[in-house]
Design a protein around this motif. Sequence first.
Motif, mmCIF file in Angstrom:
data_model
loop_
_atom_site.group_PDB
_atom_site.id
_atom_site.type_symbol
_atom_site.label_atom_id
_atom_site.label_comp_id
_atom_site.label_asym_id
_atom_site.label_seq_id
_atom_site.Cartn_x
_atom_site.Cartn_y
_atom_site.Cartn_z
ATOM 1 N N SER A 551 32.244 27.515 14.779
ATOM 2 C CA SER A 551 31.543 27.168 15.617
ATOM 3 C C SER A 551 32.351 25.848 16.713
ATOM 4 O O SER A 551 32.537 25.008 16.429
ATOM 5 N N VAL A 552 32.934 26.933 17.952
ATOM 6 C CA VAL A 552 33.723 25.923 18.841
ATOM 7 C C VAL A 552 33.092 25.128 19.649
ATOM 8 O O VAL A 552 33.376 24.212 19.936
ATOM 9 N N PHE A 553 31.889 25.618 20.193
ATOM 10 C CA PHE A 553 31.112 24.807 20.917
ATOM 11 C C PHE A 553 29.328 24.655 20.316
ATOM 12 O O PHE A 553 29.017 25.713 19.806
ATOM 13 N N GLN A 554 29.118 23.547 20.306
ATOM 14 C CA GLN A 554 27.705 23.534 19.734
ATOM 15 C C GLN A 554 26.631 23.149 21.059
ATOM 16 O O GLN A 554 26.804 21.871 21.429
ATOM 17 N N LEU A 555 26.194 23.828 21.378
ATOM 18 C CA LEU A 555 25.308 23.503 22.656
ATOM 19 C C LEU A 555 23.776 23.236 22.131
ATOM 20 O O LEU A 555 23.393 23.904 21.166
ATOM 21 N N TYR A 556 22.940 22.576 22.883
ATOM 22 C CA TYR A 556 21.746 22.550 22.578
ATOM 23 C C TYR A 556 20.628 22.639 23.718
ATOM 24 O O TYR A 556 20.764 21.847 24.727
ATOM 25 N N LEU A 557 19.753 23.645 23.706
ATOM 26 C CA LEU A 557 19.031 23.775 24.968
ATOM 27 C C LEU A 557 17.628 23.105 24.657
ATOM 28 O O LEU A 557 16.849 23.434 23.909
ATOM 29 N N ASN A 558 17.520 21.835 25.463
ATOM 30 C CA ASN A 558 16.343 21.010 25.242
ATOM 31 C C ASN A 558 15.241 21.276 25.480
ATOM 32 O O ASN A 558 14.325 20.606 26.487
ATOM 33 N N GLY A 559 14.563 22.548 25.287
ATOM 34 C CA GLY A 559 13.317 22.956 25.815
ATOM 35 C C GLY A 559 13.304 23.517 27.229
ATOM 36 O O GLY A 559 12.157 23.473 27.795
ATOM 37 N N GLU A 560 14.404 23.299 27.660
ATOM 38 C CA GLU A 560 14.503 23.605 29.281
ATOM 39 C C GLU A 560 14.442 24.950 29.540
ATOM 40 O O GLU A 560 14.832 25.697 28.863
ATOM 41 N N LYS A 561 13.982 25.326 30.848
ATOM 42 C CA LYS A 561 13.987 26.894 30.941
ATOM 43 C C LYS A 561 15.156 27.581 31.187
ATOM 44 O O LYS A 561 15.699 28.636 30.892
ATOM 45 N N LYS A 562 15.914 26.452 32.006
ATOM 46 C CA LYS A 562 17.229 27.253 32.537
ATOM 47 C C LYS A 562 18.478 25.777 32.307
ATOM 48 O O LYS A 562 17.894 25.001 32.996
ATOM 49 N N GLN A 563 19.497 26.446 31.763
ATOM 50 C CA GLN A 563 20.422 25.036 31.720
ATOM 51 C C GLN A 563 21.953 25.633 31.838
ATOM 52 O O GLN A 563 22.274 26.649 31.460
ATOM 53 N N GLU A 564 22.686 24.828 32.453
ATOM 54 C CA GLU A 564 24.027 25.319 32.609
ATOM 55 C C GLU A 564 24.881 24.409 31.634
ATOM 56 O O GLU A 564 24.613 23.140 31.291
ATOM 57 N N PHE A 565 26.002 25.117 31.115
ATOM 58 C CA PHE A 565 26.973 24.125 30.344
ATOM 59 C C PHE A 565 28.318 24.578 30.503
ATOM 60 O O PHE A 565 28.718 25.865 30.956
ATOM 61 N N LEU A 566 29.235 23.521 30.709
ATOM 62 C CA LEU A 566 30.632 23.876 31.138
ATOM 63 C C LEU A 566 31.454 23.636 29.844
ATOM 64 O O LEU A 566 31.631 22.971 29.156
ATOM 65 N N LEU A 567 31.924 24.948 29.456
ATOM 66 C CA LEU A 567 32.806 24.929 28.227
ATOM 67 C C LEU A 567 34.199 24.741 28.558
ATOM 68 O O LEU A 567 34.829 25.495 29.627
ATOM 69 N N LYS A 568 34.774 23.540 28.094
ATOM 70 C CA LYS A 568 36.079 23.529 28.369
ATOM 71 C C LYS A 568 37.060 24.272 27.707
ATOM 72 O O LYS A 568 37.065 24.512 26.694
ATOM 73 N N GLN A 569 38.366 24.363 28.437
ATOM 74 C CA GLN A 569 39.362 25.099 27.894
ATOM 75 C C GLN A 569 39.006 26.320 27.318
ATOM 76 O O GLN A 569 39.454 26.841 26.262
#
Length: 918
Positions: A551-569
């Motif tokens: 698991s290189v990135f662990q994201l969490y979609l906090n009940g939002e409809k739409k979310q952006e995540f910047l994955l570094k490197q």
Amino acid sequence: MKKLDRKLFGDVCCWFKTFISIIVFLLAVAVAVFPFFIYYLTRSIPKLSSELTHRLPTTIIPSNYRLYIDSSQLEQFVFHGTVDIDIQINKIVNEIILNSFDLNITGVRYQQNDTDLFSYGTVEYDNVYEQIRLKFSHRINIGHGRVYLSFKGRINDQLHGFYRTKNHEHIGACTQFEAAYARRAFPCFDEPSFKANFSITIRAPKHLTTLCNMPIKSKHADDNNTYTYEFDSTPIMSTYLVAYVIGHYDYVETRDSDNVLIRVYTPIGKKEQGLFALTTAAKILPFYAEYFGIKYPLSKLDMIAIADFGSGAMENWGLITYRETYLLVDTHISTQKTRQEVALVVAHELAHQWFGNLVTMEWWNDLWLNEDNFASWIEFLAVDHVYPEYDIWTQFVSDTLATCMIPDALQSSHPIEVSIRKPSEIDEIFDDITYGKGSSVIRLLHAYIGNEAFRRGLSNYLAEYAYKNTITDNLWFHLSKASNRTHLSDVLSTWTKQIGYPLLMVNQEQRGNDRLLTIEQTRFLADGTRDDSLKWKIPINICTKSSPNSSVFQLYLNGEKKQEFLLKQVPDTEWIKLNLFSVGIYRVHYPQSMLEALTPGIQNHTLSPQDRFNIQTDVYALARAGHLGYVDYLKLLRYAYKYEDNLTVWKSIIRQLTELSSIFEYAQLNNTKILYQSYVCDLLSNIYNKIGWDALPNEDSQIPMLRSLILIYMGINAYDQTRIEAHKRFENFSMQNNDYHLINPNIRAAIYLTVAKTGNQQTFDQLKSLYLKADTQEERIRLLTALCRFDDEYFQRQALIFIWNTTAVRKQDHLTGFASLAQHNRQGCEMCWTYMQNNWNKIESIYGRHDSHLVHFIETVPGLFISKERAEEVQKFYTNYPNPYLERSVKKVLEQIRIRRLVLERHELSINEFLNVQ
Ligand code: BES
Ligand code: ZN
């Protein structure tokens, strides 16, 4: 008058005025709200009667039962008994209400507080609520007392309560009390929260084995024919876990490392078939004792195979009952699949000895988690511990996760936490969604908080509620505490209280050396409808090309409809994949470019089997819902999966291909079916050639299961090589007097099914005679399934008659044959549907109107249709045979038919074109 008094008088005057004004005010309010009050009352009356009167009052609490059952006349299918129940009365009452159904109460007495005075009572039966009311000539005071009841009943043939079972000519009797059938065997407070001790005494014929939850305390001969067995008193426990069995059995025994005496009871002469379950249990019991931090509390554990058994297995404390096929393993006749299933079922029921038996839910509402779904998750943990070579967690995704995600995408699905008003509703929610989603949520939670916190939380929870009842929130509390995550129940409730699961629409954009990921969620619906009303809290694990198994990135979609995540490197040479190891319960819709980038990882197997499974299962579901073309799916299989060799991935692919071929039974274009069959055979040809028919030295334990799967499917698709080889092996087997050693058990089903397909009268007779002579239920089921797989209508009719021949096919197995015939082809399905329409009253009376078999009949047979006319017939069928218990199933079937029709209408042409140019 003293100063003080005057003051007091003045105050009284003032109080009096205030009092009058309050009364006036209250009267005015009363007049104003009276109509609302009446409305409220009238509105809530029906609610009260339907919801609460099924529950017993809590004014009387039982603490101890002395139960005596006389089953000396079991061959006449009758029994009688007495029960003395110690009770505590919390409020003066003039009657005692408890559960009893289908019993004839022959005596009622009550004794207060250990006095010598008895009051004799009368009984009123309430058959709707399955209760009796014991009436006495005077009131019953607060305090302790004892109720004495005597009763008579029938040993029924309904597979629950105290019922009969027959093996060859041996007649026996056994119990099945979950959820609310103890009341059919003895009068009792039949709700899980009325825990008590049970001291049980049974009189039974001498020549039979008599077993109960606890070890025998004493045994004495009554006359020439019977013994009376007195058993040790049980720990405090719920009524649904009481059990006794009387019959002809052999056993094998051992002791586990904690010195618990474990026995497996088998039919006479077959005790070796109990050895596999015995060694499995002897390893798993101490494993759980250690994992939960609590020793198994009884000194013995019996596990018994019952010839007539409605469900799969039942966790009665100290005496677990099983269907034969879930406990017995024969070295020559059993497949690897049977072994694996036996191990899982044993692990499941052993888990209940803690989760369910020691700590029990307050009411059936919480069943989804505390009981069967928890057990359905931990059975994998235990089997993985004992048999790591089974690679059982990988199989979880195709066997459990995938099976719940299909029905949970229907509008007619239900949340896994639902309210249960009466016990008969429990069976209704015991479906793939409850079991599969429940255990998948636990898998998700376990991965989210980690094994150590999970184990600690569990063990604290069990320690706190041992011998008590509890609710789901208490488990969340302990897991939150152990994992230091306060928002746990918030996250989980989006999965347990909401229907369905999300579809994540993913987009990416390269930003220098970073990757910007946009994720949007909507509910995933199988018919492609968009539903934005629900949102989930979603932990998302991501792997990349350079780290495909972590698991290189662990994201969490906090009940939002739409979310952006910047994955570094994340350089642009990397692919990324969401839902590592397919732990999450969601589907992912990747843009074409992201999906294409994943293909090499599938081909070269750098992606794990669970991830390979995950990608194709999502693409299939998206195509089925109309979000992608089916041709995309078929192309993906051909380009990325042709060299697949994993059992789990193939199980999933073959499930989808099977659905598609059952849809093509109704193809509009006359060559679609044949073109599709040759696509399938081509897709499977590589794995077919690789694994062949015979076991290779030192092959993994999944290979025999994979071999069976592939050979069966090739046979179904009329692959020439399979047909020729199957016939050759079957003829050889027949010429050698059906010598079982000639056919490896793992390929037996493939041979039987393939020869049946194009078989003639001789084949039919041969399979039938093998069925009648078969010595194990496992072999009989294989042959019954094959008897229903002839292409020729004439033999299909013979099979239909055979399925319902009650002397040859047990009640629990009619459905297996019926489903096999319906699934074989359109003609078989129509035949079964006509039969159901003409014989529904009979089918209902065989199983009872609230039995889960009925749900399976409805969901497996007409669920295979396509046309609007058939859908109308299903609707009409429900009008003709209304049964609220089937309402959800009927809706589900109608939805399923519509989706199948949409698939055909939307995709047949493009698929046909694609297959044509191959
Ligand atoms: N306790 C259940 C059986 C049950 C559930 C009986 C509800 C009556 C009402 C048992 O633990 C169970 O889950 N049995 C499964 C087999 C299991 C291995 C999944 C079954 O019977 O299908
Ligand atoms: Zn269970």
